[in-house]
Write an enzyme that holds these catalytic residues in place. Structure first.
Site, PDB file in Angstrom:
ATOM      1  N   HIS A   1       3.822   6.793   1.938  1.00 51.83           N
ATOM      2  CA  HIS A   1       4.812   6.475   0.905  1.00 51.83           C
ATOM      3  C   HIS A   1       4.525   7.191  -0.414  1.00 51.83           C
ATOM      4  O   HIS A   1       5.375   7.202  -1.306  1.00 51.83           O
ATOM      5  CB  HIS A   1       4.920   4.953   0.706  1.00 51.83           C
ATOM      6  CG  HIS A   1       3.827   4.336  -0.099  1.00 51.83           C
ATOM      7  ND1 HIS A   1       2.801   3.615   0.471  1.00 51.83           N
ATOM      8  CD2 HIS A   1       3.604   4.300  -1.434  1.00 51.83           C
ATOM      9  CE1 HIS A   1       1.993   3.163  -0.482  1.00 51.83           C
ATOM     10  NE2 HIS A   1       2.465   3.566  -1.639  1.00 51.83           N
TER      11      HIS A   1
ATOM     12  N   ASP B   1       1.602   4.129   7.655  1.00 48.43           N
ATOM     13  CA  ASP B   1       1.664   4.586   6.264  1.00 48.43           C
ATOM     14  C   ASP B   1       0.480   5.501   5.975  1.00 48.43           C
ATOM     15  O   ASP B   1      -0.447   5.154   5.240  1.00 48.43           O
ATOM     16  CB  ASP B   1       1.668   3.381   5.328  1.00 48.43           C
ATOM     17  CG  ASP B   1       1.982   3.758   3.882  1.00 48.43           C
ATOM     18  OD1 ASP B   1       2.374   4.914   3.645  1.00 48.43           O
ATOM     19  OD2 ASP B   1       1.832   2.884   2.997  1.00 48.43           O
TER      20      ASP B   1
ATOM     21  N   GLN C   1      -0.890  -1.245  -8.647  1.00 42.81           N
ATOM     22  CA  GLN C   1       0.036  -0.124  -8.779  1.00 42.81           C
ATOM     23  C   GLN C   1      -0.703   1.119  -9.270  1.00 42.81           C
ATOM     24  O   GLN C   1      -1.473   1.065 -10.202  1.00 42.81           O
ATOM     25  CB  GLN C   1       1.154  -0.495  -9.745  1.00 42.81           C
ATOM     26  CG  GLN C   1       2.008  -1.623  -9.217  1.00 42.81           C
ATOM     27  CD  GLN C   1       2.650  -2.423 -10.317  1.00 42.81           C
ATOM     28  OE1 GLN C   1       2.120  -2.508 -11.402  1.00 42.81           O
ATOM     29  NE2 GLN C   1       3.780  -3.036 -10.030  1.00 42.81           N
ATOM     30  N   GLY C   2      -0.459   2.240  -8.594  1.00 41.89           N
ATOM     31  CA  GLY C   2      -1.138   3.479  -8.940  1.00 41.89           C
ATOM     32  C   GLY C   2      -2.318   3.773  -8.058  1.00 41.89           C
ATOM     33  O   GLY C   2      -2.828   4.888  -8.030  1.00 41.89           O
ATOM     34  N   ASP C   3      -2.805   2.762  -7.312  1.00 38.11           N
ATOM     35  CA  ASP C   3      -3.922   2.948  -6.394  1.00 38.11           C
ATOM     36  C   ASP C   3      -3.462   3.366  -5.002  1.00 38.11           C
ATOM     37  O   ASP C   3      -4.290   3.680  -4.145  1.00 38.11           O
ATOM     38  CB  ASP C   3      -4.724   1.649  -6.265  1.00 38.11           C
ATOM     39  CG  ASP C   3      -5.466   1.301  -7.541  1.00 38.11           C
ATOM     40  OD1 ASP C   3      -5.941   2.222  -8.213  1.00 38.11           O
ATOM     41  OD2 ASP C   3      -5.550   0.110  -7.876  1.00 38.11           O
ATOM     42  N   SER C   4      -2.156   3.368  -4.771  1.00 36.52           N
ATOM     43  CA  SER C   4      -1.622   3.725  -3.457  1.00 36.52           C
ATOM     44  C   SER C   4      -2.253   5.007  -2.936  1.00 36.52           C
ATOM     45  O   SER C   4      -2.445   5.974  -3.681  1.00 36.52           O
ATOM     46  CB  SER C   4      -0.115   3.933  -3.539  1.00 36.52           C
ATOM     47  OG  SER C   4       0.561   2.709  -3.455  1.00 36.52           O
TER      48      SER C   4
END
Length: 265
Positions: free
Chosen positions: A82, A128, A217-220
């Protein structure tokens, strides 16, 4: 029921407020509408890049960090699908060996190719995972990937660490420096209880029972590590560090055989 906050891309500097506002109105692919924000490490601590040289981050054409990744081969980065599909910013470069995003340390490599698992449809459905090929070989040490022989690393209670430059609190702004959080693997039964979309053969959950420690958020795309191996990839979750809602990670061991042809010998 609280909505799911995906661990999608993060932003830096003055772009943070604008992008997060837009992300809040986004809908999950193939799922009910959700608040899409970019999560960071919550409740963690600074992580020296020298001790974790295989952690990298992805940037867009303007140099903004939006996801993390792991060096699996000198010129191959494993990240979340993603992070490189759908509404995610178009990946332009990968930064390695840089602990503080405001510095000029480390190596900046351009992207020459992106492979996305053919079964990927959305973070809620599994697969993913993606592999980014670079235009050069990095000097930093790669991290080994968990395989089907590493079932013990997925046992409930296994100590793990998650790394990233994401937000340090739910809905907050990303960190300038690399951080890590000590979390543990949750049993499949507990994960299924927390998330209807949880698939034991494709995902693994990690967190702490009382909350307070999590990716965000941002660690994906960043690494979940146990036994000196990459066992998970930051994928999604309900908010950040909420009690009873561990983070959902791609189960790397389940995709080991799919990844090998992309990584080479």
């Amino acid at each position: 029921m609280s909505s799911t906050l995906r661990r999608t891309w993060s932003v830096v500097g003055v772009l943070a407020t604008a992008v997060l506002s837009l992300a809040t109105t986004a809908s999950a692919q193939g799922a009910a509408p959700s608040q899409e924000k970019a999560p960071p490490i919550v409740g963690g601590q600074p992580a020296p890049i020298a001790e974790h040289p295989w952690v990298v981050y992805l940037t867009d054409g303007s140099g903004n960090q939006f996801c993390g990744g792991t060096i699996a081969r000198p010129d191959k980065i494993v990240t979340a699908a993603h992070c490189v599909t759908g509404d995610a910013p178009k990946i332009a470069e990968v930064v390695a060996g840089r602990e503080n995003k405001q510095s000029q340390d480390g190596t900046v490599a351009k992207v020459s190719n992106v492979w996305v698992h053919p079964k990927y449809q959305g973070a809620d459905t599994g697969a993913d995972v993606a592999v980014v090929t670079l235009d050069r070989k990095l000097q930093e040490k790669p991290l080994a990937l968990a395989s089907g022989q590493d079932a013990s690393l997925y046992s409930p209670g296994t100590p793990t660490q998650v790394y990233g430059w994401g937000a340090t609190q739910e809905g907050g702004e990303p960190s300038d420096t690399l951080r890590k959080a000590d979390v543990q693997v949750f049993g499949d039964q507990d994960c299924t209880k927390a998330y209807q979309q949880y698939k034991p053969d494709a995902m693994v959950c990690a967190g702490v029972p009382q909350g307070g420690m999590d990716s965000c958020q941002g660690d994906s795309g960043g690494p979940l590590v146990a036994g000196d191996k990459l066992i998970g990839i930051v994928s999604t979750g309900n908010g950040c560090a909420r009690p009873g809602y561990p983070g959902i990670y791609t189960r790397v061991g389940a995709y080991f055989n799919d990844l090998q042809p992309q990584l080479g010998s």
